[in-house]
Design a protein around this motif. Structure first.
Motif, mmCIF file in Angstrom:
data_model
loop_
_atom_site.group_PDB
_atom_site.id
_atom_site.type_symbol
_atom_site.label_atom_id
_atom_site.label_comp_id
_atom_site.label_asym_id
_atom_site.label_seq_id
_atom_site.Cartn_x
_atom_site.Cartn_y
_atom_site.Cartn_z
ATOM 1 N N CYS A 256 -12.891 6.634 1.085
ATOM 2 C CA CYS A 256 -11.942 7.742 0.860
ATOM 3 C C CYS A 256 -11.061 7.966 2.083
ATOM 4 O O CYS A 256 -9.851 8.192 1.955
ATOM 5 C CB CYS A 256 -12.692 9.019 0.511
ATOM 6 N N ALA A 257 -11.649 7.892 3.266
ATOM 7 C CA ALA A 257 -10.862 8.055 4.492
ATOM 8 C C ALA A 257 -9.846 6.929 4.636
ATOM 9 O O ALA A 257 -8.704 7.153 5.050
ATOM 10 C CB ALA A 257 -11.787 8.098 5.702
ATOM 11 N N ALA A 258 -10.236 5.720 4.279
ATOM 12 C CA ALA A 258 -9.305 4.593 4.343
ATOM 13 C C ALA A 258 -8.159 4.773 3.355
ATOM 14 O O ALA A 258 -7.005 4.449 3.668
ATOM 15 C CB ALA A 258 -10.044 3.282 4.067
ATOM 16 N N ALA A 259 -8.454 5.293 2.180
ATOM 17 C CA ALA A 259 -7.400 5.531 1.188
ATOM 18 C C ALA A 259 -6.442 6.614 1.671
ATOM 19 O O ALA A 259 -5.219 6.489 1.513
ATOM 20 C CB ALA A 259 -8.022 5.918 -0.150
ATOM 21 N N MET A 260 -6.970 7.658 2.274
ATOM 22 C CA MET A 260 -6.097 8.707 2.805
ATOM 23 C C MET A 260 -5.241 8.168 3.951
ATOM 24 O O MET A 260 -4.065 8.496 4.050
ATOM 25 C CB MET A 260 -6.924 9.908 3.271
ATOM 26 N N TYR A 261 -5.843 7.334 4.786
ATOM 27 C CA TYR A 261 -5.080 6.751 5.883
ATOM 28 C C TYR A 261 -3.970 5.850 5.367
ATOM 29 O O TYR A 261 -2.882 5.800 5.941
ATOM 30 C CB TYR A 261 -6.003 5.967 6.820
ATOM 31 N N ALA A 262 -4.234 5.139 4.286
ATOM 32 C CA ALA A 262 -3.231 4.214 3.746
ATOM 33 C C ALA A 262 -1.943 4.941 3.393
ATOM 34 O O ALA A 262 -0.850 4.402 3.566
ATOM 35 C CB ALA A 262 -3.786 3.500 2.516
ATOM 36 N N PHE A 263 -2.053 6.155 2.912
ATOM 37 C CA PHE A 263 -0.853 6.901 2.541
ATOM 38 C C PHE A 263 -0.348 7.807 3.656
ATOM 39 O O PHE A 263 0.740 8.362 3.557
ATOM 40 C CB PHE A 263 -1.104 7.703 1.266
ATOM 41 N N ALA A 264 -1.110 7.941 4.735
ATOM 42 C CA ALA A 264 -0.670 8.766 5.862
ATOM 43 C C ALA A 264 -0.108 7.939 7.011
ATOM 44 O O ALA A 264 0.524 8.498 7.913
ATOM 45 C CB ALA A 264 -1.838 9.608 6.371
ATOM 46 N N ALA A 265 -0.330 6.645 6.992
ATOM 47 C CA ALA A 265 0.129 5.780 8.083
ATOM 48 C C ALA A 265 1.648 5.759 8.151
ATOM 49 O O ALA A 265 2.339 5.962 7.151
ATOM 50 C CB ALA A 265 -0.410 4.364 7.888
ATOM 51 N N LYS A 266 2.167 5.498 9.345
ATOM 52 C CA LYS A 266 3.622 5.490 9.547
ATOM 53 C C LYS A 266 4.313 4.383 8.768
ATOM 54 O O LYS A 266 5.435 4.551 8.323
ATOM 55 C CB LYS A 266 3.946 5.341 11.037
ATOM 56 N N SER A 267 3.660 3.245 8.633
ATOM 57 C CA SER A 267 4.281 2.134 7.915
ATOM 58 C C SER A 267 3.247 1.491 6.997
ATOM 59 O O SER A 267 2.037 1.634 7.199
ATOM 60 C CB SER A 267 4.828 1.096 8.888
ATOM 61 N N ALA A 268 3.733 0.770 6.010
ATOM 62 C CA ALA A 268 2.838 0.090 5.089
ATOM 63 C C ALA A 268 2.076 -1.025 5.795
ATOM 64 O O ALA A 268 0.914 -1.291 5.478
ATOM 65 C CB ALA A 268 3.624 -0.459 3.905
ATOM 66 N N LEU A 269 2.708 -1.671 6.757
ATOM 67 C CA LEU A 269 2.026 -2.723 7.514
ATOM 68 C C LEU A 269 0.846 -2.150 8.287
ATOM 69 O O LEU A 269 -0.231 -2.746 8.315
ATOM 70 C CB LEU A 269 3.021 -3.385 8.480
ATOM 71 N N ARG B 103 0.762 0.264 -0.097
ATOM 72 C CA ARG B 103 -0.180 1.303 0.335
ATOM 73 C C ARG B 103 -1.308 1.482 -0.677
ATOM 74 O O ARG B 103 -2.471 1.673 -0.296
ATOM 75 C CB ARG B 103 0.548 2.626 0.563
ATOM 76 N N ALA B 104 -0.987 1.427 -1.957
ATOM 77 C CA ALA B 104 -2.028 1.536 -2.982
ATOM 78 C C ALA B 104 -2.982 0.351 -2.910
ATOM 79 O O ALA B 104 -4.205 0.512 -3.029
ATOM 80 C CB ALA B 104 -1.394 1.632 -4.367
ATOM 81 N N LEU B 105 -2.439 -0.831 -2.706
ATOM 82 C CA LEU B 105 -3.267 -2.021 -2.544
ATOM 83 C C LEU B 105 -4.143 -1.894 -1.298
ATOM 84 O O LEU B 105 -5.328 -2.263 -1.316
ATOM 85 C CB LEU B 105 -2.380 -3.262 -2.460
ATOM 86 N N ALA B 106 -3.575 -1.365 -0.237
ATOM 87 C CA ALA B 106 -4.355 -1.149 0.986
ATOM 88 C C ALA B 106 -5.468 -0.141 0.745
ATOM 89 O O ALA B 106 -6.590 -0.321 1.229
ATOM 90 C CB ALA B 106 -3.448 -0.681 2.119
ATOM 91 N N ALA B 107 -5.160 0.913 0.010
ATOM 92 C CA ALA B 107 -6.169 1.931 -0.255
ATOM 93 C C ALA B 107 -7.335 1.350 -1.044
ATOM 94 O O ALA B 107 -8.495 1.647 -0.755
ATOM 95 C CB ALA B 107 -5.544 3.099 -1.012
ATOM 96 N N VAL B 108 -7.046 0.504 -2.016
ATOM 97 C CA VAL B 108 -8.106 -0.021 -2.870
ATOM 98 C C VAL B 108 -8.809 -1.215 -2.216
ATOM 99 O O VAL B 108 -10.020 -1.195 -1.998
ATOM 100 C CB VAL B 108 -7.536 -0.416 -4.254
#
Length: 111
Positions: free
Chosen positions: A71-84, A28-33
């Motif tokens: 910023c919205a993408a980073a918030m979504y990365a940690f709010a999504a149901k799964s890491a995928l 998720r952190a990798l997805a956020a960045v």
């Protein structure tokens, strides 16, 4: 005699965090960045084409809006149901935005 220490709880063993959870947070952190950056880049390119301003104003506005997108993408990365889902949903959106930008390069040439 001091009895305050007589009833002190025994030292607790620290809880270990499962490896699967650590990997999930890392993805998720990798997805956020990284994926967030790609989405910001794709949205900047797309908005530079479609905003109804002069060329310089389009570029500045799209560049400023990309920070909100990231910023919205980073918030979504940690709010999504799964890491995928945290990785692939923004990545597909980024590819779609950038793909549309590549399909219509003539719009970038307008004043």
């Amino acid at each position: 005699m001091n009895t305050a220490h007589a009833h002190a709880p025994a030292a607790r063993k620290p809880k270990t965090v499962p490896l699967r959870y650590r990997i999930d947070v890392a993805v998720r952190a990798l997805a956020a960045v990284v994926v967030g950056y790609l989405l910001a880049y794709g949205s900047t390119a797309f908005l530079t084409l479609v905003l109804p301003f002069s060329r310089s104003d389009r570029v500045v506005t799209a560049s400023l809006l990309c920070f909100a997108v990231w910023c919205a993408a980073a918030m979504y990365a940690f709010a999504a149901k799964s890491a995928l889902r945290a990785v692939f949903a923004p990545l597909l959106l980024a590819l779609a935005l950038y793909g549309v930008t590549l399909m219509f390069p003539e719009f970038a040439a307008r004043p």
